[in-house]
Motif scaffolding. Structure first.
Motif, PDB file in Angstrom:
ATOM      1  N   GLU A  67       0.741  -0.895   0.282  1.00 37.23           N
ATOM      2  CA  GLU A  67       0.188   0.145  -0.183  1.00 37.23           C
ATOM      3  C   GLU A  67       0.620   1.406  -0.010  1.00 37.23           C
ATOM      4  O   GLU A  67      -0.148   2.431   0.132  1.00 37.23           O
ATOM      5  CB  GLU A  67      -0.828  -0.151   1.101  1.00 37.23           C
ATOM      6  N   ASN A  69       3.752   4.795  -1.645  1.00 42.13           N
ATOM      7  CA  ASN A  69       3.845   4.858  -2.516  1.00 42.13           C
ATOM      8  C   ASN A  69       5.350   4.458  -3.358  1.00 42.13           C
ATOM      9  O   ASN A  69       5.995   4.776  -2.747  1.00 42.13           O
ATOM     10  CB  ASN A  69       4.359   6.452  -2.397  1.00 42.13           C
ATOM     11  N   GLY A  93      -1.855  -0.945  -4.004  1.00 42.66           N
ATOM     12  CA  GLY A  93      -2.221   0.774  -3.563  1.00 42.66           C
ATOM     13  C   GLY A  93      -1.333   2.334  -3.314  1.00 42.66           C
ATOM     14  O   GLY A  93       0.129   1.026  -3.329  1.00 42.66           O
ATOM     15  N   GLY A 120      -3.468  -0.425  -8.245  1.00 41.57           N
ATOM     16  CA  GLY A 120      -4.303  -0.540  -7.650  1.00 41.57           C
ATOM     17  C   GLY A 120      -5.121   1.111  -7.612  1.00 41.57           C
ATOM     18  O   GLY A 120      -4.659   1.841  -8.112  1.00 41.57           O
ATOM     19  N   ALA A 121      -5.779   1.350  -6.827  1.00 42.08           N
ATOM     20  CA  ALA A 121      -6.825   2.549  -6.593  1.00 42.08           C
ATOM     21  C   ALA A 121      -5.505   3.562  -6.202  1.00 42.08           C
ATOM     22  O   ALA A 121      -3.608   3.572  -5.782  1.00 42.08           O
ATOM     23  CB  ALA A 121      -7.690   2.914  -4.989  1.00 42.08           C
ATOM     24  N   GLY A 122      -4.751   4.924  -6.784  1.00 38.90           N
ATOM     25  CA  GLY A 122      -4.178   6.207  -6.958  1.00 38.90           C
ATOM     26  C   GLY A 122      -3.536   6.781  -8.116  1.00 38.90           C
ATOM     27  O   GLY A 122      -3.743   5.693  -8.954  1.00 38.90           O
ATOM     28  N   ASP A 124      -1.256   6.581 -10.916  1.00 36.88           N
ATOM     29  CA  ASP A 124      -0.365   5.453 -11.052  1.00 36.88           C
ATOM     30  C   ASP A 124       0.128   6.480 -12.224  1.00 36.88           C
ATOM     31  O   ASP A 124      -0.217   6.355 -12.919  1.00 36.88           O
ATOM     32  CB  ASP A 124      -0.266   4.104 -11.557  1.00 36.88           C
TER      33      ASP A 124
END
Length: 199
Positions: A67, A69, A93, A120-122, A124
């Protein structure tokens, strides 16, 4: 391929930076750096200039990054010749980035390079570029998930897809305000058949 020269890296919630340098030539080597927290300071849980000698011409690189960065950079230090690489990358994520940099090296001599990239979400960012693909095949399966994502697929100056080479790209941008950039400055099928298919 279940050999001891396969790579599996599992992340968590940290902002991990991974750099992999591929020597490329058949049974060459991978040089791996892992900055677990992304602070630029070598710590007890980091990996610095670890050299993995490949026992044959095939290697599977599997990254499951959780999860945070996270940042992944995969580069070539020599031509990929007569080799197979399977890159299985789950960015998880977070605000993640993946870069494939050929460093003006070629994919040649019946090599097979496969990407399976899942984000995933975020927000990218993916940047995947090639130079010459000669008598070899590249397969990309990219799914960017939710978020406003950026994806660049490009061929650098002097690029070509020739001598029965093929590039197949399947890119799913997912939901969100996404940006897909294609840089297709390359010769296809000038010397022997070449195919480029982008979905």
């Amino acid at each position: 391929d279940t050999n001891l020269d396969d790579v599996r890296i599992t992340g968590s919630t940290e902002n991990t930076i991974i750099r992999i340098d591929d020597e490329g030539v058949s049974a060459g080597s991978l040089t791996i750096d892992v900055d677990k927290t992304g602070d630029g300071i070598a710590g007890p849980n980091d990996v610095v200039d670890f050299v993995l000698n490949l026992s044959d011409d095939t290697s599977v690189i599997e990254l499951n990054l959780g999860e945070g960065n996270d940042t992944v950079v995969y580069s070539l230090s020599d031509h990929l010749q007569g080799s197979t690489r399977d890159l299985l990358i789950d960015l998880g994520g977070g605000l993640d980035s993946f870069t494939f940099d050929p460093n003006v090296k070629n994919i040649e001599s019946s090599s097979v390079l496969s990407f399976d990239v899942l984000a995933g979400a975020g927000k990218d960012s993916l940047e995947i570029e090639f130079r010459k693909v000669i008598g070899s095949s590249i397969n990309l399966d990219v799914s960017l998930g939710g978020g406003s994502d950026f994806c660049l697929l490009g061929f650098k100056g002097g690029a070509e897809i020739n001598a029965d080479a093929s590039v197949q790209a399947d890119i799913d941008l997912g939901n969100g305000n996404n940006d897909l950039t294609l840089l297709l400055d390359c010769d296809v099928g000038v010397t022997g058949q070449g195919t480029l298919d982008i979905d």
